[in-house]
Design a protein around this motif. Structure first.
Motif, mmCIF file in Angstrom:
data_model
loop_
_atom_site.group_PDB
_atom_site.id
_atom_site.type_symbol
_atom_site.label_atom_id
_atom_site.label_comp_id
_atom_site.label_asym_id
_atom_site.label_seq_id
_atom_site.Cartn_x
_atom_site.Cartn_y
_atom_site.Cartn_z
ATOM 1 N N ILE A 69 -38.436 -2.492 -52.936
ATOM 2 C CA ILE A 69 -38.464 -3.895 -52.532
ATOM 3 C C ILE A 69 -37.110 -4.302 -51.951
ATOM 4 O O ILE A 69 -37.038 -4.990 -50.914
ATOM 5 C CB ILE A 69 -38.826 -4.787 -53.734
ATOM 6 N N ASP A 70 -36.036 -3.862 -52.614
ATOM 7 C CA ASP A 70 -34.700 -4.223 -52.155
ATOM 8 C C ASP A 70 -34.440 -3.680 -50.751
ATOM 9 O O ASP A 70 -33.912 -4.390 -49.884
ATOM 10 C CB ASP A 70 -33.664 -3.676 -53.145
ATOM 11 N N GLY A 71 -34.824 -2.414 -50.535
ATOM 12 C CA GLY A 71 -34.618 -1.845 -49.198
ATOM 13 C C GLY A 71 -35.443 -2.551 -48.139
ATOM 14 O O GLY A 71 -34.976 -2.800 -47.015
ATOM 15 N N ALA A 72 -36.683 -2.899 -48.497
ATOM 16 C CA ALA A 72 -37.563 -3.560 -47.528
ATOM 17 C C ALA A 72 -37.036 -4.947 -47.163
ATOM 18 O O ALA A 72 -37.027 -5.334 -45.986
ATOM 19 C CB ALA A 72 -38.971 -3.655 -48.105
ATOM 20 N N VAL A 73 -36.581 -5.702 -48.148
ATOM 21 C CA VAL A 73 -36.116 -7.054 -47.844
ATOM 22 C C VAL A 73 -34.807 -7.017 -47.065
ATOM 23 O O VAL A 73 -34.541 -7.893 -46.229
ATOM 24 C CB VAL A 73 -35.987 -7.879 -49.140
ATOM 25 N N GLN A 74 -33.971 -5.991 -47.312
ATOM 26 C CA GLN A 74 -32.754 -5.861 -46.508
ATOM 27 C C GLN A 74 -33.087 -5.593 -45.044
ATOM 28 O O GLN A 74 -32.448 -6.143 -44.138
ATOM 29 C CB GLN A 74 -31.888 -4.736 -47.071
ATOM 30 N N ARG A 75 -34.104 -4.767 -44.809
ATOM 31 C CA ARG A 75 -34.515 -4.510 -43.419
ATOM 32 C C ARG A 75 -35.084 -5.772 -42.779
ATOM 33 O O ARG A 75 -34.836 -6.063 -41.592
ATOM 34 C CB ARG A 75 -35.542 -3.379 -43.386
ATOM 35 N N LEU A 76 -35.850 -6.536 -43.564
ATOM 36 C CA LEU A 76 -36.403 -7.775 -43.028
ATOM 37 C C LEU A 76 -35.287 -8.756 -42.669
ATOM 38 O O LEU A 76 -35.322 -9.405 -41.621
ATOM 39 C CB LEU A 76 -37.342 -8.413 -44.055
ATOM 40 N N GLU A 77 -34.294 -8.860 -43.555
ATOM 41 C CA GLU A 77 -33.184 -9.776 -43.266
ATOM 42 C C GLU A 77 -32.400 -9.330 -42.039
ATOM 43 O O GLU A 77 -31.914 -10.157 -41.259
ATOM 44 C CB GLU A 77 -32.256 -9.857 -44.481
ATOM 45 N N ALA A 78 -32.277 -8.010 -41.850
ATOM 46 C CA ALA A 78 -31.510 -7.498 -40.712
ATOM 47 C C ALA A 78 -32.238 -7.678 -39.388
ATOM 48 O O ALA A 78 -31.609 -7.683 -38.327
ATOM 49 C CB ALA A 78 -31.188 -6.016 -40.935
ATOM 50 N N THR A 79 -33.547 -7.816 -39.450
ATOM 51 C CA THR A 79 -34.333 -7.887 -38.202
ATOM 52 C C THR A 79 -35.023 -9.236 -38.030
ATOM 53 O O THR A 79 -35.958 -9.353 -37.237
ATOM 54 C CB THR A 79 -35.399 -6.778 -38.192
ATOM 55 N N CYS A 80 -34.574 -10.255 -38.782
ATOM 56 C CA CYS A 80 -35.285 -11.544 -38.732
ATOM 57 C C CYS A 80 -34.498 -12.602 -37.973
ATOM 58 O O CYS A 80 -34.567 -13.781 -38.306
ATOM 59 C CB CYS A 80 -35.595 -12.033 -40.143
ATOM 60 N N GLN A 81 -33.746 -12.177 -36.941
ATOM 61 C CA GLN A 81 -32.953 -13.150 -36.202
ATOM 62 C C GLN A 81 -33.817 -14.270 -35.619
ATOM 63 O O GLN A 81 -33.365 -15.420 -35.497
ATOM 64 C CB GLN A 81 -32.193 -12.464 -35.058
ATOM 65 N N ASP A 82 -35.052 -13.960 -35.278
ATOM 66 C CA ASP A 82 -35.916 -14.968 -34.671
ATOM 67 C C ASP A 82 -36.771 -15.703 -35.697
ATOM 68 O O ASP A 82 -37.575 -16.575 -35.324
ATOM 69 C CB ASP A 82 -36.844 -14.307 -33.627
ATOM 70 N N ALA A 83 -36.635 -15.352 -36.976
ATOM 71 C CA ALA A 83 -37.453 -16.005 -38.002
ATOM 72 C C ALA A 83 -36.940 -17.416 -38.255
ATOM 73 O O ALA A 83 -35.748 -17.715 -38.077
ATOM 74 C CB ALA A 83 -37.407 -15.195 -39.290
ATOM 75 N N ASP A 84 -37.839 -18.311 -38.647
ATOM 76 C CA ASP A 84 -37.420 -19.687 -38.941
ATOM 77 C C ASP A 84 -36.692 -19.738 -40.281
ATOM 78 O O ASP A 84 -36.684 -18.776 -41.054
ATOM 79 C CB ASP A 84 -38.625 -20.625 -38.930
ATOM 80 N N GLU A 85 -36.077 -20.872 -40.565
ATOM 81 C CA GLU A 85 -35.250 -21.010 -41.759
ATOM 82 C C GLU A 85 -36.052 -20.841 -43.058
ATOM 83 O O GLU A 85 -35.590 -20.151 -43.982
ATOM 84 C CB GLU A 85 -34.548 -22.370 -41.769
ATOM 85 N N PRO A 86 -37.257 -21.421 -43.201
ATOM 86 C CA PRO A 86 -38.022 -21.195 -44.436
ATOM 87 C C PRO A 86 -38.318 -19.723 -44.690
ATOM 88 O O PRO A 86 -38.294 -19.260 -45.829
ATOM 89 C CB PRO A 86 -39.309 -22.004 -44.211
#
Length: 393
Positions: A163-180
């Motif tokens: 889970i930790d690795g997956a969320v780190q990848r999501l955070e690294a690739t979520c430049q276009d994600a909204d704030e929520p």
């Protein structure tokens, strides 16, 4: 001078007394022995030694003087102990040590040897008496606890690492994600970090072995435990109220284990009560023991959840959205019960929840039965606020 009679007493009364001491020594399954200080000869050895080591008492008596014999550890160092005692050093009258004895089967058997020198009326050592306790069951339990803790730690840590690795990848690739969305990723990451830290604090093999092991001959002042819990409350920015009745100067327990149990209860009270309300810490004598209590002024525990509040992995419905794994109260009760105590939930009026730890005092009576979670009116103190039900873990 502290003198005691030898087990090798003369007369019928002496023989009866010696028999009584032998039965007392062996009633718990331990092996009793008696060695003559002057000759080093074995006077008595429990027949149960044959079951433990495979040697009969006669076999051992024949080889006791041999440094390489099965029971050489029984009288090892006896001449030096006697010499030091005659010189005025009485610190080695009684010794407790752990060692390993080689049995007739060739295997080493872990044992605890407790021995004491008995003196005559003139203070001259005449007999070395003692007990041999088989440590194999205790060593096996310790090994099983460590294996269980390692397995449990691994079973939790592996998915958490994923889970930790997956969320780190999501955070690294979520430049276009909204704030929520980014906030949800951060919440997942923080919850994962908290669970991993909990593994290290609560479920590491060393911690489980330390808490689950037999109690060490250590103690702590109950007032010290309450003061440390109050400091934890204040460090969280909350108001702590401490009420202390009559308490002993020291409580025999495993101090770190009891600190952990109280920390879990305080964490629970902080998480499930309004920030403006105080948290009450109380200590008093109760039912041949002492009672340590942590009370909050939150929503309390719903009646339909109280029976499950200490179950492993159980989380109340009002815990939705709050970090936690449902192991805290389960572990706190396990720690208290290892110490021969009881942890219960009380629902005081007008609201909130109170967790009470009862611990026996040395020489106290039987442990009280564990009652079901109950409601109990308590004197209302400043800051008490009525609250609706809802709650914990």
């Amino acid at each position: 001078m502290n003198c005691s009679a030898s087990l090798d007493c003369s007369g019928a009364a002496g023989a009866e007394l010696a028999e009584q001491f032998r039965v007392i020594a062996e009633i718990g399954g331990d092996i009793a022995f008696s060695i003559d200080c002057a000759s080093g000869a074995l006077r008595y050895l429990s027949p149960a030694i044959e079951q433990l080591l495979g040697y009969s008492p006669a076999d051992i008596a024949a080889q006791l003087g041999d440094p390489g014999s099965a029971l050489a550890a029984l009288c090892a160092g006896m001449p030096e102990r006697i010499r030091r005692m005659r010189g005025g050093d009485r610190s080695r009258l009684r010794l407790v040590r752990e060692t390993e004895l080689r049995g007739a089967h060739g295997y080493m058997v872990p044992v605890e040897v407790i021995s004491a020198l008995l003196c005559d009326a003139a203070g001259e050592p005449v007999t070395l008496v003692g007990q041999v306790r088989d440590l194999s069951p205790r060593r096996q339990r310790e090994a099983e606890r460590k294996r269980f803790a390692s397995m449990l730690n691994h079973e939790f840590r592996t998915p958490l690492s994923t889970i930790d690795g997956a969320v780190q990848r999501l955070e690294a690739t979520c430049q276009d994600a909204d704030e929520p969305t980014r906030q949800r990723y951060r919440k997942i990451a923080l919850a994962t970090d908290r669970l991993i830290a909990m593994l290290d604090d609560y479920l590491s093999p060393d911690r489980m072995a330390e808490i689950g092991g037999e109690r060490k001959p250590t103690s702590v002042a109950p007032r010290e435990l309450l003061d440390e819990a109050a400091a934890q409350v204040r460090a969280a920015g909350r108001v702590a109220s401490v009420e202390v009745g009559e308490l002993p100067d020291a409580l025999r327990c495993e101090p770190d284990g009891m600190r952990l149990a109280l920390k879990i209860l305080v964490d629970n009270a902080i998480a499930f009560s309004p920030e403006a309300t105080p948290i009450l810490l109380r200590g008093r004598l109760a039912a041949s023991g002492i009672e340590l209590a942590v009370r909050d002024h939150g929503a309390g525990v719903p009646l339909d959840e109280q029976a499950r509040i200490f179950d492993k992995f159980f989380r109340g419905r009002n815990a939705d959205g709050l970090p936690g794994s449902g192991l805290g109260l389960y572990m706190a009760r396990a720690i208290v019960e290892v110490h021969g105590g009881v942890l219960n939930l009380v629902s005081p009026a007008p609201g909130g929840a109170e967790f009470r730890i009862w611990l026996p005092l040395a020489g106290a009576g039987k442990t009280p039965a564990r009652p079901a979670a109950s409601s109990e009116p308590l004197p209302q103190s400043a800051g008490d606020a009525p609250a609706a039900t809802g709650r914990h873990k």
